[in-house]
Design a protein around this motif. Structure first.
Motif, mmCIF file in Angstrom:
data_model
loop_
_atom_site.group_PDB
_atom_site.id
_atom_site.type_symbol
_atom_site.label_atom_id
_atom_site.label_comp_id
_atom_site.label_asym_id
_atom_site.label_seq_id
_atom_site.Cartn_x
_atom_site.Cartn_y
_atom_site.Cartn_z
ATOM 1 N N THR A 293 0.661 -1.084 -0.141
ATOM 2 C CA THR A 293 0.049 0.400 0.345
ATOM 3 C C THR A 293 1.160 0.752 -0.564
ATOM 4 O OG1 THR A 293 -1.850 0.990 1.292
ATOM 5 C CG2 THR A 293 0.152 -0.105 3.002
ATOM 6 N N ASP A 294 0.333 2.239 -0.581
ATOM 7 C CA ASP A 294 1.342 3.741 -0.365
ATOM 8 C C ASP A 294 0.418 4.267 0.577
ATOM 9 O OD1 ASP A 294 -1.772 3.862 -1.297
ATOM 10 O OD2 ASP A 294 -1.380 5.103 -2.925
ATOM 11 N N THR B 211 -1.374 -0.911 -4.162
ATOM 12 C CA THR B 211 -2.277 0.077 -4.284
ATOM 13 C C THR B 211 -1.500 1.119 -5.033
ATOM 14 O OG1 THR B 211 -1.856 0.763 -2.704
ATOM 15 C CG2 THR B 211 -4.298 -0.310 -2.225
ATOM 16 N N ASP C 48 -1.626 5.144 -7.293
ATOM 17 C CA ASP C 48 -2.423 6.700 -7.897
ATOM 18 C C ASP C 48 -1.897 6.826 -9.406
ATOM 19 O OD1 ASP C 48 -0.487 7.855 -5.794
ATOM 20 O OD2 ASP C 48 -2.269 9.071 -5.353
ATOM 21 N N ASN D 232 -5.890 12.574 3.358
ATOM 22 C CA ASN D 232 -5.617 13.183 2.817
ATOM 23 C C ASN D 232 -6.511 14.375 2.657
ATOM 24 O OD1 ASN D 232 -4.582 13.901 0.487
ATOM 25 N ND2 ASN D 232 -5.991 13.253 -1.013
ATOM 26 N N THR E 7 -4.431 6.910 0.998
ATOM 27 C CA THR E 7 -5.167 5.142 1.675
ATOM 28 C C THR E 7 -5.005 5.222 3.283
ATOM 29 O OG1 THR E 7 -3.724 4.667 -0.777
ATOM 30 C CG2 THR E 7 -4.629 2.783 0.742
ATOM 31 N N ILE F 87 -10.697 -1.543 1.179
ATOM 32 C CA ILE F 87 -9.706 -2.460 1.303
ATOM 33 C C ILE F 87 -10.236 -4.365 2.038
ATOM 34 C CG2 ILE F 87 -7.182 -2.981 0.400
ATOM 35 C CD1 ILE F 87 -6.349 -0.377 -0.492
ATOM 36 N N ASP G 87 -10.987 5.887 -2.062
ATOM 37 C CA ASP G 87 -9.656 5.768 -1.044
ATOM 38 C C ASP G 87 -9.312 5.547 0.127
ATOM 39 O OD1 ASP G 87 -9.655 7.028 -3.780
ATOM 40 O OD2 ASP G 87 -8.726 9.347 -3.822
ATOM 41 N N SER G 88 -9.725 4.557 0.702
ATOM 42 C CA SER G 88 -10.146 4.125 1.656
ATOM 43 C C SER G 88 -9.182 2.615 1.679
ATOM 44 C CB SER G 88 -11.368 4.131 2.516
ATOM 45 O OG SER G 88 -10.807 3.229 4.015
ATOM 46 N N PHE G 89 -8.259 2.508 2.748
ATOM 47 C CA PHE G 89 -7.962 1.526 3.263
ATOM 48 C C PHE G 89 -8.835 0.456 4.720
ATOM 49 C CE2 PHE G 89 -5.153 -1.641 5.209
ATOM 50 C CZ PHE G 89 -4.129 -2.390 4.236
ATOM 51 N N MET H 66 -6.517 4.355 -6.712
ATOM 52 C CA MET H 66 -7.136 5.650 -6.215
ATOM 53 C C MET H 66 -8.081 6.347 -6.677
ATOM 54 S SD MET H 66 -6.284 4.780 -3.323
ATOM 55 C CE MET H 66 -5.953 3.438 -3.961
#
Length: 839
Positions: A307-308, A570, A572, A316, A312, A613, A608-610, A589
């Motif tokens: 993951t970045d 992940t 973007d 943000n 994420t 995932i 864009d939420s972990f 994303m």
């Protein structure tokens, strides 16, 4: 820009088209969409179902009943034909609609000017004359002509085959639809859309192509072909045995045809499309759009998530926490930070049309004095810098921001309270050490500037001979839902590795706040010292890689995959596209992601939420579990029907089911497999077991033993009801008892098989309406055979004693529940179906 002619011959309006004019042009030119294969309607699916070989076979059975004077049975068979065809058509149409809806959700959007406002619009709404903004990572949505350009380079390999990025400026302004902006930024006017664009003309040649079948679809198709011959053999051998035992040849002929219809596994290939297609639509409602069905297959097998960080793991929502001058970093008297903030703002994207594009740039500009930039060189991944320029207080000024070490590499002096001083190695080391220490509190960006006599002619000119102004520290809090998500992933045996371009201290702090046990920390440059085996072993879980380059991310993915892992990535940016494409599951994303990332990925997150995932992993496991459950039940009841018929034939007795009854059984079997298991909630242990091994055989020991155990259980119930009563109740009465035992028994078996964890829950019947409806229909049909004599008479049954029917119905309810213990036993150690646990 007003002197650039538009396709209509008028000057392009810098505010873009009005909504009214855009609507008129949309009617004139049509949507910006290439020709695609016509979407099948419900009636198309219905006609296709009626033309299937097995339906034609059943139609032959109905015709034979008419020929032999059995009009009642013929009408029943024809009624089943219509019901089966409508059910199949409805299920496949719904699955097709789900997949089409996912494709529509994943369609890219274009950033364009309408009515003087900059906003995202669906690409298909573009018309000639529209003004669009292009940035690195943007897919060019139509044929366009640049109006402004800043270091624009375009990957045109999709259209022209040219492998190297092609520079474009106002002397070479034409960009083709489908190409990808890999560097720079610009504004462009749309010239041709839809079928008139270059990509549209190419697309017409491939309009009829279909999405390739997923690996599981191919495996099911191969299995269906194998089982087809088994079913054909059974439908021939059993009637021949019956005829040899003295059974009526006509009935045996019809029985053979009906057995073929009921036992040939024609639904296998369809089931996976139904389960994955409809299940993926459910995922989309949770914020994860599945662009490729193969990604839905793989979600449940993920072993490592790369993951970045920003957006994420974090919210943000950047805020500028501190602006610290170079002098303060070196421990001398502080200097005013207005110049520092102003330089950072010049290097940040401007506010256009009320929309900030980058959260960091928004935070910087909100905290800085108002500046009006004259132009920008957008962030470049290789340089790790962004720069901008404009007039400030009547003088030309250039601002640069980026990674502190990258900014310092372009600086020869630093700002002091009294002016500037030369940078030597000792000061550079001290500045980097101070910046690294600040990284524990947030994201640190170095900032530099220089005055100029004129605006810079190139990026190299802008980013040379700089004065180091200091650093800005931006904070981005960890999402509150990330910590419980990490706990869930740990329980599910899924490792998490953070790969970011940020500095080590910031990356490690965010990882720890997110609940990741940081076992290893590396810089991207450190990875070269590790071979792929060591890389995979070290980075499988709990690693943080800072200052990572795109090639580092790609190498990590390839190393983990080569070691047998199933990797989710992940990303973007355009530079994430190779890793997203190489991953087992690429997740882009959707909010801040580039078109390149979204189109390379199999899944797009709309929030864009972990935590989404984690939900996607859970849903992927549920989908695969439900597919296994559907196949397990589907094959168990078909095998049970074969066993029942074979045992009766071998014992030289009439078959427990008449041909028309077999046809009705098939209807309920198909409804159960195709509908009842699709919406089944996740088992209680779905996130407390290790990931499944995608290389393990689908029909492993637990699967095969459950199919056989279920088939033997159901066959024993039905044969017991038939064989123990045929002498005293006659053939019709015994067949009624066999039917009651089948309908109740196969419903009870389906209920038990709907739970892999061996813990059936009545509440699941209410949370899965299709399962509840199928169970109720099966039991009610069994009851109607006993209490509504005309129905039993109509299908060749009747005459059963109510007490016997109730008794065998009770046996059929209770006996399948022995499989609760069996399922717990065979699934307690699912080592053959999951990845080995990590040491």
């Amino acid at each position: 820009m007003s002197d650039i002619p538009s396709p209509t011959g008028t000057a392009a309006d810098p505010r873009g088209l009005s909504t009214t004019e855009a609507t008129r042009r949309l009617v004139e030119h049509g949507p910006n969409a290439v020709t695609t294969r016509r979407e099948e309607t419900f009636w198309d699916e219905l006609l296709e179902s009626l033309r299937e070989p097995l339906v034609m076979l059943l139609l032959a059975v109905g015709v034979l009943y008419f020929v032999f004077g059995e009009v009642r049975d013929a009408l029943i068979v024809l009624g089943v034909i219509v019901t089966v065809a409508i059910t199949e058509a409805a299920v496949e149409w719904r699955a097709g609609r789900a997949i089409s809806a996912l494709a529509a959700l994943a369609e890219p959007k274009a950033l364009l000017w309408r009515d003087g406002q900059l906003a995202e619009h669906p690409v298909e709404r573009l018309v000639p004359g529209d003004l669009i903004e292009l940035r690195a990572g943007s897919r060019v949505p139509a044929d366009v002509r640049l109006v402004t350009a800043q270091d624009v380079a375009v990957d045109e390999s999709l259209v022209t085959g040219e492998s190297n990025p092609v520079p474009h400026d106002l002397q070479a302004p034409e960009l083709l639809a489908g190409t990808l902006v890999v560097r720079g930024a610009g504004r462009a006017e749309v010239t041709r859309t839809g079928a008139q664009s270059t990509l549209g003309k190419i697309a017409e040649l491939v309009a009829a192509t279909r999405e390739p079948k997923t690996p599981m679809q191919r495996r099911m198709a191969e299995l269906a072909r194998t089982l087809l011959w088994v079913a054909i053999a059974v439908s021939v051998i059993i009637p021949l045995i019956g005829i040899a035992a003295g059974q009526p040849p006509l009935e045996m002929l019809l029985t053979g045809l009906s057995l073929a219809f009921a036992t040939i596994p024609e639904e296998l290939a369809v089931l996976i499309v139904v389960v994955l297609g409809i299940g993926s639509l459910k995922l989309a409602r949770r914020g994860a759009i599945v662009r490729q069905l193969r990604a839905a297959e793989t979600l449940g097998a993920v072993t490592t998530i790369c993951t970045d960080k920003t957006g994420t793991l974090t919210l943000n929502r950047m805020t500028l926490d501190k602006a610290i001058s170079a002098a303060a970093l070196l421990g001398s008297d502080d200097a005013a930070d207005d110049g520092l903030r102003r330089a950072a703002a010049l290097a940040s994207e401007p506010e256009e049309g009320g929309t900030f594009i980058d959260p960091m740039d928004a935070a910087i500009r909100e905290a800085a004095p108002k500046v009006v930039g004259g132009g920008q060189f957008p962030f470049d991944q290789a340089r790790r810098l962004a720069s901008g320029y404009g007039k400030v207080d009547g003088a030309y000024l250039i601002g640069v921001k980026g990674a502190p070490e990258a900014v310092l590499a372009h600086c020869s002096t630093h700002r002091t309270a009294s002016g500037t001083e030369a940078l030597d190695d000792a000061k550079r080391t001290a500045l980097l050490a101070s910046a690294a220490a600040l990284g524990e509190g947030g994201r640190v960006l170095g900032v530099a500037s220089r005055s100029a006599d004129a605006l810079p002619a190139s990026r190299d000119a802008a980013e040379s001979g700089l004065v180091f102004e200091g650093v800005v520290v931006l904070r981005d809090p960890v999402r509150p839902e990330v910590v419980p998500a990490m706990e869930a992933l740990r329980g599910a045996g899924v490792g998490v590795t953070v790969i970011t371009g940020d500095q080590p201290t910031t990356a490690a702090r965010i990882a720890e706040e997110a609940g990741i046990e940081v076992r290893h920390q590396f810089l991207g440059s450190d990875l070269a010292a590790l071979d792929d085996t060591a890389l995979a072993e070290t980075l499988r879980d709990g690693a943080v890689i800072a200052r990572a380059q795109p090639e580092d991310k790609l190498r990590i993915v390839e190393a983990l995959t080569s070691a047998g892992g199933v990797v989710m990535v992940t990303g973007d940016g355009v530079n994430d596209a190779p890793a997203l494409r190489a991953a087992s599951v690429g997740v882009a994303m959707g909010h801040v992601g580039s078109d390149a990332a979204r189109q390379a990925a199999g899944v797009v997150l709309t929030d864009d939420s972990f935590s989404t995932i984690v939900e996607a992993v859970q849903e992927g496991r549920r989908l695969f579990d439900n597919f296994r459950k559907a196949i397990r039940f589907y094959l168990a009841v078909k095998l049970a029907l074969i066993l029942i018929s074979a045992v009766a034939a071998i014992l030289r007795l009439p078959l427990p089911f008449a041909p028309v009854q077999i046809v009705i059984l098939e209807l309920f079997m198909d409804l159960g497999a195709a509908l009842a298991f699709v919406g089944q909630p996740a088992d209680s242990n779905v996130l407390s077991r290790p990931p499944r091994d995608p290389n393990a055989p689908f029909f492993d020991r637990s699967m095969v033993s459950a199919i056989v155990a279920g088939a033997v259980t159901l066959a024993a119930i039905v044969l017991g009801a038939f064989l123990l009563n045929v002498a005293q109740d006659g053939l019709a009465g015994a067949r009624t008892l066999a039917l009651v035992a089948w309908f109740v028994g196969h419903a009870a078996l389906g209920f038990v098989m709907a739970f892999d964890d061996g813990r059936p829950r009545l509440a699941a019947v209410f949370s899965n309406p299709a399962l509840g409806a199928w169970l109720a229909a099966s039991v009610l049909f069994a009851a109607a055979l006993v209490f509504v004599p005309p129905l039993a008479d109509a299908i060749g049954a009747g005459g059963a004693v109510i007490a016997s029917a109730v008794g065998w119905g009770a046996v059929a309810v209770v006996l399948p529940f022995w499989m609760v213990v069996w399922l717990r036993f065979i699934n307690r150690d699912s080592g053959s179906a999951v990845m080995p646990a990590e040491p």
